[in-house]
Design a protein around this motif. Sequence first.
Motif, PDB file in Angstrom:
ATOM      1  N   LEU A  58     -63.421  -6.955  42.705  1.00  0.00           N
ATOM      2  CA  LEU A  58     -63.181  -5.556  42.363  1.00  0.00           C
ATOM      3  C   LEU A  58     -63.549  -5.292  40.903  1.00  0.00           C
ATOM      4  CD1 LEU A  58     -62.100  -2.822  43.315  1.00  0.00           C
ATOM      5  CD2 LEU A  58     -59.811  -3.563  42.609  1.00  0.00           C
ATOM      6  N   ALA A  59     -63.281  -6.260  40.014  1.00  0.00           N
ATOM      7  CA  ALA A  59     -63.677  -6.114  38.613  1.00  0.00           C
ATOM      8  C   ALA A  59     -65.180  -5.932  38.489  1.00  0.00           C
ATOM      9  CB  ALA A  59     -63.219  -7.322  37.802  1.00  0.00           C
ATOM     10  N   GLY A  60     -65.942  -6.726  39.252  1.00  0.00           N
ATOM     11  CA  GLY A  60     -67.391  -6.606  39.200  1.00  0.00           C
ATOM     12  C   GLY A  60     -67.892  -5.303  39.771  1.00  0.00           C
ATOM     13  N   VAL A  61     -67.291  -4.851  40.870  1.00  0.00           N
ATOM     14  CA  VAL A  61     -67.712  -3.602  41.500  1.00  0.00           C
ATOM     15  C   VAL A  61     -67.441  -2.415  40.584  1.00  0.00           C
ATOM     16  CG1 VAL A  61     -67.208  -2.030  43.406  1.00  0.00           C
ATOM     17  CG2 VAL A  61     -67.476  -4.483  43.843  1.00  0.00           C
ATOM     18  N   ARG A  62     -66.288  -2.421  39.910  1.00  0.00           N
ATOM     19  CA  ARG A  62     -65.921  -1.297  39.047  1.00  0.00           C
ATOM     20  C   ARG A  62     -66.407  -1.443  37.608  1.00  0.00           C
ATOM     21  NH1 ARG A  62     -59.592   0.147  40.677  1.00  0.00           N
ATOM     22  NH2 ARG A  62     -60.059   0.957  42.780  1.00  0.00           N
ATOM     23  N   GLY A  63     -66.960  -2.575  37.260  1.00  0.00           N
ATOM     24  CA  GLY A  63     -67.337  -2.792  35.865  1.00  0.00           C
ATOM     25  C   GLY A  63     -66.117  -2.835  34.967  1.00  0.00           C
ATOM     26  N   ALA A  64     -65.050  -3.439  35.483  1.00  0.00           N
ATOM     27  CA  ALA A  64     -63.758  -3.403  34.805  1.00  0.00           C
ATOM     28  C   ALA A  64     -63.368  -4.771  34.282  1.00  0.00           C
ATOM     29  CB  ALA A  64     -62.680  -2.894  35.759  1.00  0.00           C
ATOM     30  N   PRO A  65     -62.673  -4.806  33.141  1.00  0.00           N
ATOM     31  CA  PRO A  65     -62.069  -6.067  32.727  1.00  0.00           C
ATOM     32  C   PRO A  65     -60.903  -6.412  33.647  1.00  0.00           C
ATOM     33  CG  PRO A  65     -61.328  -4.310  31.280  1.00  0.00           C
ATOM     34  CD  PRO A  65     -62.364  -3.709  32.197  1.00  0.00           C
ATOM     35  N   MET A  66     -60.634  -7.698  33.815  1.00  0.00           N
ATOM     36  CA  MET A  66     -59.459  -8.142  34.571  1.00  0.00           C
ATOM     37  C   MET A  66     -58.665  -9.083  33.675  1.00  0.00           C
ATOM     38  SD  MET A  66     -59.052 -10.028  38.276  1.00  0.00           S
ATOM     39  CE  MET A  66     -59.329 -11.715  37.666  1.00  0.00           C
ATOM     40  N   TYR A  67     -57.436  -8.679  33.375  1.00  0.00           N
ATOM     41  CA  TYR A  67     -56.576  -9.453  32.491  1.00  0.00           C
ATOM     42  C   TYR A  67     -55.510 -10.164  33.313  1.00  0.00           C
ATOM     43  CZ  TYR A  67     -58.393  -5.872  29.249  1.00  0.00           C
ATOM     44  OH  TYR A  67     -59.196  -5.020  28.534  1.00  0.00           O
ATOM     45  N   ILE A  68     -55.143 -11.348  32.900  1.00  0.00           N
ATOM     46  CA  ILE A  68     -53.994 -12.002  33.519  1.00  0.00           C
ATOM     47  C   ILE A  68     -52.782 -11.763  32.622  1.00  0.00           C
ATOM     48  CG2 ILE A  68     -55.410 -13.709  34.689  1.00  0.00           C
ATOM     49  CD1 ILE A  68     -54.465 -15.769  32.607  1.00  0.00           C
ATOM     50  N   ALA A  69     -51.630 -11.539  33.252  1.00  0.00           N
ATOM     51  CA  ALA A  69     -50.430 -11.169  32.501  1.00  0.00           C
ATOM     52  C   ALA A  69     -49.217 -11.863  33.097  1.00  0.00           C
ATOM     53  CB  ALA A  69     -50.233  -9.651  32.546  1.00  0.00           C
ATOM     54  N   PRO A  70     -48.142 -11.976  32.319  1.00  0.00           N
ATOM     55  CA  PRO A  70     -46.885 -12.474  32.871  1.00  0.00           C
ATOM     56  C   PRO A  70     -46.235 -11.433  33.783  1.00  0.00           C
ATOM     57  CG  PRO A  70     -46.596 -11.870  30.576  1.00  0.00           C
ATOM     58  CD  PRO A  70     -48.051 -11.730  30.879  1.00  0.00           C
ATOM     59  N   THR A  71     -45.069 -11.744  34.312  1.00  0.00           N
ATOM     60  CA  THR A  71     -44.444 -10.904  35.331  1.00  0.00           C
ATOM     61  C   THR A  71     -43.878  -9.599  34.791  1.00  0.00           C
ATOM     62  OG1 THR A  71     -43.889 -12.827  36.675  1.00  0.00           O
ATOM     63  CG2 THR A  71     -42.617 -10.837  37.082  1.00  0.00           C
ATOM     64  N   THR A  72     -43.366  -9.597  33.566  1.00  0.00           N
ATOM     65  CA  THR A  72     -42.553  -8.467  33.122  1.00  0.00           C
ATOM     66  C   THR A  72     -43.137  -7.646  31.973  1.00  0.00           C
ATOM     67  OG1 THR A  72     -41.321  -9.911  31.618  1.00  0.00           O
ATOM     68  CG2 THR A  72     -40.440  -9.610  33.843  1.00  0.00           C
ATOM     69  N   CYS A  73     -44.302  -7.983  31.478  1.00  0.00           N
ATOM     70  CA  CYS A  73     -44.838  -7.241  30.337  1.00  0.00           C
ATOM     71  C   CYS A  73     -46.336  -7.514  30.226  1.00  0.00           C
ATOM     72  CB  CYS A  73     -44.129  -7.647  29.033  1.00  0.00           C
ATOM     73  SG  CYS A  73     -44.320  -9.398  28.595  1.00  0.00           S
ATOM     74  N   VAL A  74     -46.974  -6.768  29.322  1.00  0.00           N
ATOM     75  CA  VAL A  74     -48.401  -6.957  29.052  1.00  0.00           C
ATOM     76  C   VAL A  74     -48.555  -7.304  27.573  1.00  0.00           C
ATOM     77  CG1 VAL A  74     -50.688  -5.886  29.109  1.00  0.00           C
ATOM     78  CG2 VAL A  74     -48.963  -5.233  30.799  1.00  0.00           C
ATOM     79  N   PRO A  75     -49.252  -8.384  27.252  1.00  0.00           N
ATOM     80  CA  PRO A  75     -49.447  -8.727  25.834  1.00  0.00           C
ATOM     81  C   PRO A  75     -50.000  -7.545  25.046  1.00  0.00           C
ATOM     82  CG  PRO A  75     -50.144 -10.546  27.214  1.00  0.00           C
ATOM     83  CD  PRO A  75     -49.838  -9.401  28.141  1.00  0.00           C
ATOM     84  N   ARG A  76     -49.470  -7.353  23.844  1.00  0.00           N
ATOM     85  CA  ARG A  76     -49.832  -6.189  23.033  1.00  0.00           C
ATOM     86  C   ARG A  76     -51.333  -6.115  22.770  1.00  0.00           C
ATOM     87  NH1 ARG A  76     -45.448  -3.658  20.630  1.00  0.00           N
ATOM     88  NH2 ARG A  76     -43.464  -4.751  20.943  1.00  0.00           N
ATOM     89  N   ASP A  77     -51.949  -7.240  22.495  1.00  0.00           N
ATOM     90  CA  ASP A  77     -53.374  -7.221  22.191  1.00  0.00           C
ATOM     91  C   ASP A  77     -54.198  -6.797  23.403  1.00  0.00           C
ATOM     92  OD1 ASP A  77     -52.843  -7.965  19.620  1.00  0.00           O
ATOM     93  OD2 ASP A  77     -53.343 -10.080  19.893  1.00  0.00           O
TER      94      ASP A  77
END
Length: 778
Positions: free
Chosen positions: A726-745
């Motif tokens: 889906l990332a390739g089809v949409r030209g989107a970045p895909m980030y991995i994240a923990p369960t309860t938050c998203v890293p600020r950077d």
Amino acid sequence: MTTGGVRWATRHGRLAVAAASVGALILVEAVVAASPAQATATTPWETVDAVTVSGEAEDVPAELEAALERDLGMSAREYVEQSERAREAVDRIDSLPAGIDVLGAELTTKAVVVYLSDPNQVPIVEAEGLVAEVGEPPSPDYSDELFLPANDLRGGLPYFFPGDGGEGFRCSVGFPGVATATGAPQFLTAGHCDGDLSGTRSIMTAVSPGNFRTPFVNIGEPIPDSHVTGGNGTSGGWDHGLVGVTRSGWTSRPEVVTWGGGQGGPLSSAPVIVRDATRAVVGAPICKSGGTTGWTCGTITAVNQNLRVGGADDPTAYQVNGIVASICVLGGDSGGAALTGTTAIGVTSASNSSGGCTAGSLGVFAPLYASSGASAETLYQGAWEPSIGISTPLVTTPSTTGSFTGSTMRGTLQHGGPRHRIEVTFNGSVTRTAAVASNGSWQVSVPNLPNGVTAYSVRARWGERSLSAARTGSWWNVSTARLAGPDRFATAVEISRAAFPSGAPVVVIANGLSFPDALSAGPAAVQLGGPVLLVGPTSIPSVVRTELNRLRPQRIVVVGGTGVVSGAVATELRSFASSRSVTRLGGADRYATSRAIAEFAFPRASEVYIATGAGFADALSAGAAGANRAAPVVLVPGTASTVDSATRSLLTRMRISQIYVAGGTGVVSGGVVTSLRTVAPVTRLAGADRFATSLAINKQAVRGSASDALVTYGLNFPDALAGSVLAGVRGAPMYIAPTTCVPRDMIAHMRSLSVGRVTLLGGSGVLSSDVGRLRPCP
């Protein structure tokens, strides 16, 4: 004569008032009523905002504090509190329901007393936190006082003008302002400061109040027909005039000089910045600036007083609608600025003092605005307005970081009130306006904007011409969605439906319970034109069967040997391919399988991502990057001292010109990187942990802007395997994240790309609602 709690006896008589022109004595006749008694407050004042009061009190120069103590017996804090309450009193009265007949009002130490004609309206007024009394407001009796009209580019500066007979006169500048139609600078002064109305006015150099020296600097001439005294029938006349600032070198400022708090030079203490302009309120403090007595302060004892300036037999006498205050005013102060706090209320018009000021000195001021009778507003009908110094607005919502999906933008304007308004321009094209509340707060509705980063510019305006500096900023306007099913197999199906809503020519099948053979599948699937679906080693889940029927692929590619996807499963898969073709890509181990997948989908490629096959975290992020950049992912034994010959040969056959290594030296050794450099230049993409490495990979792979971004769970692999497609089809970045938050950077990177939609891959058990809200990690 005293003020405050004493009720004055009603008397009628003649009031001698001298206008401020030097050497002139004019009698004033007025019919006045009793002064108000101290009101018994039934509703106490709401507490004035302590932060605002403290801040403004701290800004009062020491010299002005001394003047307040000298003239009013007030501290700077008390003065600021009373000034704010006076302004609030006007705002409260203005906010009363339509139809309330207000005859007058008074500010006491405890309440705002409103005088009404209709007793039935008392409950309505008191419901608004005001004290209501029925009947005409009492008024002090000034019939025994003799007022002298003060003869007289910051307010309060002295200026010289010629008389009709060649003599010279002096008055004071009231408030710098502008012609609203053209923006031409003009200052307000007293109407009786007329003399030769074709003659040039000159600002005088003042050493101290009443002490002047050359040079006198020309500033301009009176605006034709603007100097008016009297008139307006029985409602109390005008005493207003305008002078055009036409000479070069002058800059009008919304300020009033303070004369060192009394008897110093005009700018020996900081000038007061004029922040607002409105009606005067009885009981409020008042300070005025003028060329003869400098900076003096007192208390307003009456408003809307129809005073006769001049004696009964004086043919030049005129009526003035006056604000009366217990304050020192002398000849030459005429036209000077009068303020309550930082709010402009009038210009000096007359005084009862001629030879000097005493305890009984009274000053009369022609109002800028009035609830009845003449004022600058009624005379000029909006053709002139004072210049107001406006603070730069503050924005409190949204914050300058993170995302915002609300419908209302909020903020505050220091010194702001109902006569100010806010203008917000979004993305340089759409503008919204809103009024400012009495406490300085404001809010505007956010227009329907495209998702992504929204830039804004906020200005505050007073009237037509006073405009603040712009507060600029931006927020991230982003929507979130989730693609998830009850298990990993169903989630992969949801991702497939999103990526290929109309079917696909090929489907790549991987084991959903084991990651090694599937890590290279994502970029290959995008290159081949289809999704990745997950199966068990010996069975096809029913949800996957349904999706295969919907996709109607021509062929199916299975990644991994029979140990991970059985021969029986591969045989069954043939029935879902229109060509009955199933291709298996496998090898002796995970590394050989990875090479087989890469070479099958990418006979030629300019870039490649190298990742360890011992873990999945870095390869998952590399897979989405490869899907975006048409680059394969090749797994290697990361702890080896050198890259294996099979991988080296593959990269050479593919004619790779750039190698990206996913992860730090702990997962792909320096020896491997050194040996890869014999094939092509190498860039290592790594961070302190798997999440930081994911960010580093996405920063390299997706640049400029992206309308979409994907977030998947970083501590397991299944959802990311399908998500990389889906990332390739949409030209989107895909980030991995923990369960309860998203890293600020990561949030900052999404914002820098102006991402408008974030899609979570996986259920709330792996990515919580806090991730959906893009809550930053601590």
